[in-house]
Every structure is written in C-alpha cells, then in structure tokens.
Design an enzyme around this catalytic site. Structure first.
Site, PDB file in Angstrom:
ATOM      1  N   HIS A 270       0.861  -1.179   0.000  1.00  0.00           N
ATOM      2  CA  HIS A 270       0.000   0.000   0.000  1.00  0.00           C
ATOM      3  C   HIS A 270       0.895   1.226   0.000  1.00  0.00           C
ATOM      4  CE1 HIS A 270      -3.093   2.851   1.249  1.00  0.00           C
ATOM      5  NE2 HIS A 270      -3.980   1.943   0.880  1.00  0.00           N
ATOM      6  N   ASP A 324      -7.804  -5.271   0.053  1.00  0.00           N
ATOM      7  CA  ASP A 324      -8.346  -6.153  -0.991  1.00  0.00           C
ATOM      8  C   ASP A 324      -8.029  -7.620  -0.759  1.00  0.00           C
ATOM      9  OD1 ASP A 324      -9.213  -3.887  -2.522  1.00  0.00           O
ATOM     10  OD2 ASP A 324      -7.105  -3.554  -3.017  1.00  0.00           O
TER      11      ASP A 324
HETATM   12  C1  MLT Z   1      -8.363   2.727  -0.697  1.00  0.00           C
HETATM   13  O1  MLT Z   1      -9.048   2.346   0.243  1.00  0.00           O
HETATM   14  O2  MLT Z   1      -8.739   3.655  -1.445  1.00  0.00           O
HETATM   15  C2  MLT Z   1      -7.097   2.011  -1.029  1.00  0.00           C
HETATM   16  O3  MLT Z   1      -6.541   1.421   0.088  1.00  0.00           O
HETATM   17  C3  MLT Z   1      -6.119   2.821  -1.817  1.00  0.00           C
HETATM   18  C4  MLT Z   1      -5.502   4.012  -1.147  1.00  0.00           C
HETATM   19  O4  MLT Z   1      -5.804   4.402  -0.041  1.00  0.00           O
HETATM   20  O5  MLT Z   1      -4.594   4.591  -1.785  1.00  0.00           O
END
Ligand code: MLT
Length: 388
Positions: A270, A324
C-alpha cells in the site's frame, strides 16, 4: 531548427511521480498512520466503528463530521429508503446496457445518467449537495443490483424500505432475505470501504468537484478512477490470483516463480501502510466468523499461507496485506459474483467522495498543477509532400 532539451536530473527536480506524499487538501474526514496501521474516520478508530456502528451512521459521520442523534439517524434511513426507487427511464437505460459489460462501467454510466434526472441550478449550495448525497447513496446499490438481475435474466427485486443498505443490497441481488449475520458482515464491509483519505478515486472526485461539476458527475468520474486494478479493481484480481494456486501446499512454488518473474502479487502493499492494513485484519476476522457458520473455503487456507510466505520474503520491506486481500474471500462466501466486488467498494466509497466534495467546496480552488516540459521547441513545420 530543433532545440530539444534532454531531461536531466536537475531539470526534473521537484517532480514527484504519483504526487506521493504531496498534500492535496486540508481535511478532517479520515486519518491514517501507515506505520502503526491506524485508520480513523472523523477521529473514530475503524475497529470501533466496525464493532459498534453501521454504514448509515458512518455516512452521516463522514458527511456531517459528528454522530447523528437517534432521530437524525432514523430520518436519514427513511430518506435513503425513499430514494431507492430508480426512475423508470433509468431502469430502461440499464436494460439497454450490454450484459457482458463490467458492472463498474454500468455504475459509472448509471451515476452520470442519474444526474440527468436530478438537475439543480446550483449544486454548490450545501442543501443541494446533501440532497444529491442521499439520492446517490440510495441509488448506487440499486443500480448495481438492477444491472446484476438484468444481465442474469432474472426478474427485478423491488427495494425493501425496512432493510438497511447492506441487507437491501443482498436482498435485491439474490431475491432472498439475508440472515442477520450475512447482513452484518456486508454492513461492516461497507463501513471499512467508506473513506480512505486521498486515495486515487477520492482525489479524482476532488479534482472534478473543484471544477464545480455536479455531485453525480463527480461520483461517476471517481467510480471510473476506482475501476483500475491498481485501485479498487484489485479485489477482483486477488481472488483470480488465489484461484490460480491449486492449494496451500503450492504457495511456495507459485510465489517464488512470481517473485522471480517480478510479477505483482495482488492484495499486498500500500502506498501509505507499511504494516498490515487494519481493514484487512477486520475482514480476515469476518471471514473466520463466516467460516464458523458456513464452513471454510480452501481459498482461505491458500490466502493465509500466502500471507505467511510473503511476510518471510518481503515483510521487512513494509509489504503486507491490504484491504483487498481478504475482502473477495468474504464476498464470495456471501455468494457474490467476483465482478461485483469492485462495485461493492464503490457503493461504500461514494460516501467518502461526497464528504470530500463538500469539504472541497468549503474552500475551493480549481486543481491546475504544473508540469516539467521535456519536449521539443521551435520545430520547422515539415510540408506534407516532404514526409515520404
Ligand atoms: C483505498 O481504500 O482507497 C485504497 O486502500 C487505496 C488508497 O488508499 O490509496
């Protein structure tokens, strides 16, 4: 005369690919500590909200900045239930869409079309944004459920005003009233996906919102940004990836081959978290509770093994499961089709988009970043006849 200047490290100084770490807003909606694995909405820890709150309350919290009173929550729920009925012509628009298309495209187009039924003179007025907020939150799951029923050749299921967003969605896609536990699991999944500070699609929502486009266009554009496999589309890819591995005992061979080929392992890593995403831990907990009731799935054992082996190989580099990684396992146990996973993310994330839109409009400035030009200058125009 050609005067192209080749890029040098000096001429591109200041350029930050992907704007990594560059603040794009001053916000009080959600907070992440990526080193400690902390996520808060309006100051409330995600673990607390997952354990005690519900999706409608979280939508209110994100938009208004405080918890609703009992009366406010009841009236908000009633208001949502009232707007679940799509205009008849909207249903026809969904019917005209190719069933083989991805439901994210149906959602993106559906939200843009919904805006055509709800034109307002000035969406910058806070009351108008709030009205659109209710309509969009109410309609998003219904657009997906309607498209799903149509593409599978099933009769449409009318929304049930007695059910909350999560339970009504399950009801409308399956035609069966979900049991309390399934509805709870779906509700928690919606809470977990509702906001995540300046992720790519929320940034897209802010960019489009800053042009003073209407909230429907804002959400439709942001849903487009959520579609890609580097963002929301990853949850679908994770399950496809797990299905590629014949079983937990094959994880090591599969993983080493992938890492040797420098392939991306979906569901890991992430941009902000350097430890396991707190939402992933909550989803893993939900998965195990679901298995206790419905029996486990071999994919889960494979996922746990993959998490363990990834930790051995890249754990020290700050690469850990993200939101995910376990969400698809939970959704498929609830009987949801793989290509509905990202739309589910969208059903929830529109709550965040609209809270960010409202915040953006409080002190709006059109986004118009610069660039570092590395192309040619002063070229002589080549006549067509001389170009061979
Ligand atoms: C999200 O929840 O949008 C994802 O983890 C992606 C992010 O935070 O960049």
């Amino acid at each position: 005369m050609t005067t192209t200047t080749p890029p040098t490290s000096d001429s591109t100084k200041g350029y930050v690919p992907g704007l990594a770490g560059i603040p794009a807003a001053i916000s009080s909606i959600s907070y992440i500590d990526g080193n400690l694995g902390i996520l808060e909405y309006r100051g409330y820890r995600i673990e607390t909200l997952a354990a005690k709150s519900n999706f409608e309350e979280v939508c209110w919290l994100l938009m208004k900045g405080h918890m609703p009173t009992r009366m406010q929550l009841e009236s908000f729920r009633a208001h949502l239930a009232k707007h679940r009925q799509l205009p008849e012509r909207m249903v026809k628009i969904l019917e005209a869409m190719p069933g083989a298309g991805h439901p994210m495209a149906a959602l993106q187009a559906g939200l843009a079309a919904l805006g055509m039924f709800n034109q307002k003179p000035d969406f910058r007025h806070p009351d108008e944004v709030e009205e659109a907020w209710v309509r969009i939150l109410a309609a998003t799951p219904v657009i997906i459920a309607t498209f799903e029923r149509m593409r599978t050749g099933k009769d449409l299921v009318a929304p049930d005003p007695e059910l909350n967003t999560a339970a009504n969605f399950l009801w409308m896609i399956t035609g069966q009233k979900p049991d309390e536990f399934a509805a709870h699991v779906m509700d928690v999944a919606l809470i977990l996906h509702a906001d995540h500070e300046m992720n790519a699609s929320t940034f897209a929502a802010r960019v489009v919102g800053a042009t003073e486009a209407d909230p429907y266009t804002v959400c439709s554009s942001a849903i487009g940004a959520l579609t890609g496999p580097l963002h929301g589309g990853a949850n679908e890819e994770v399950l496809n990836q797990l299905r590629e591995i014949p079983g937990p005992e094959h994880v090591v061979t599969w993983l080493d081959a992938k890492l040797a080929a420098k392939a991306k392992i979906m569901g890991f890593g992430h941009r902000v978290y350097k430890v396991k995403d707190p939402r992933s831990s909550i989803l893993q907990g939900l998965a195990t509770q679901l298995f206790a009731k419905l029996g486990s799935t071999p994919l889960y054992d494979t996922a746990v093994e993959l998490e363990k082996e990834m930790a051995k190989r890249v754990g020290t580099k700050g690469i850990a499961p993200n939101v995910d990684f376990y969400s698809g396992i939970v959704y498929s146990k609830l009987g949801i089709q793989t290509d509905l996973f990202t739309p589910l993310f969208g059903i929830s994330r529109v709550a965040g988009y609209l809270a960010h839109l409202r915040e953006q409009m409080q002190d709006n400035k059109l986004f118009r970043p610069g660039q570092i030009y590395v192309g040619a200058h002063e070229l002589e125009y080549p006549e067509l006849r001389t170009r061979g």
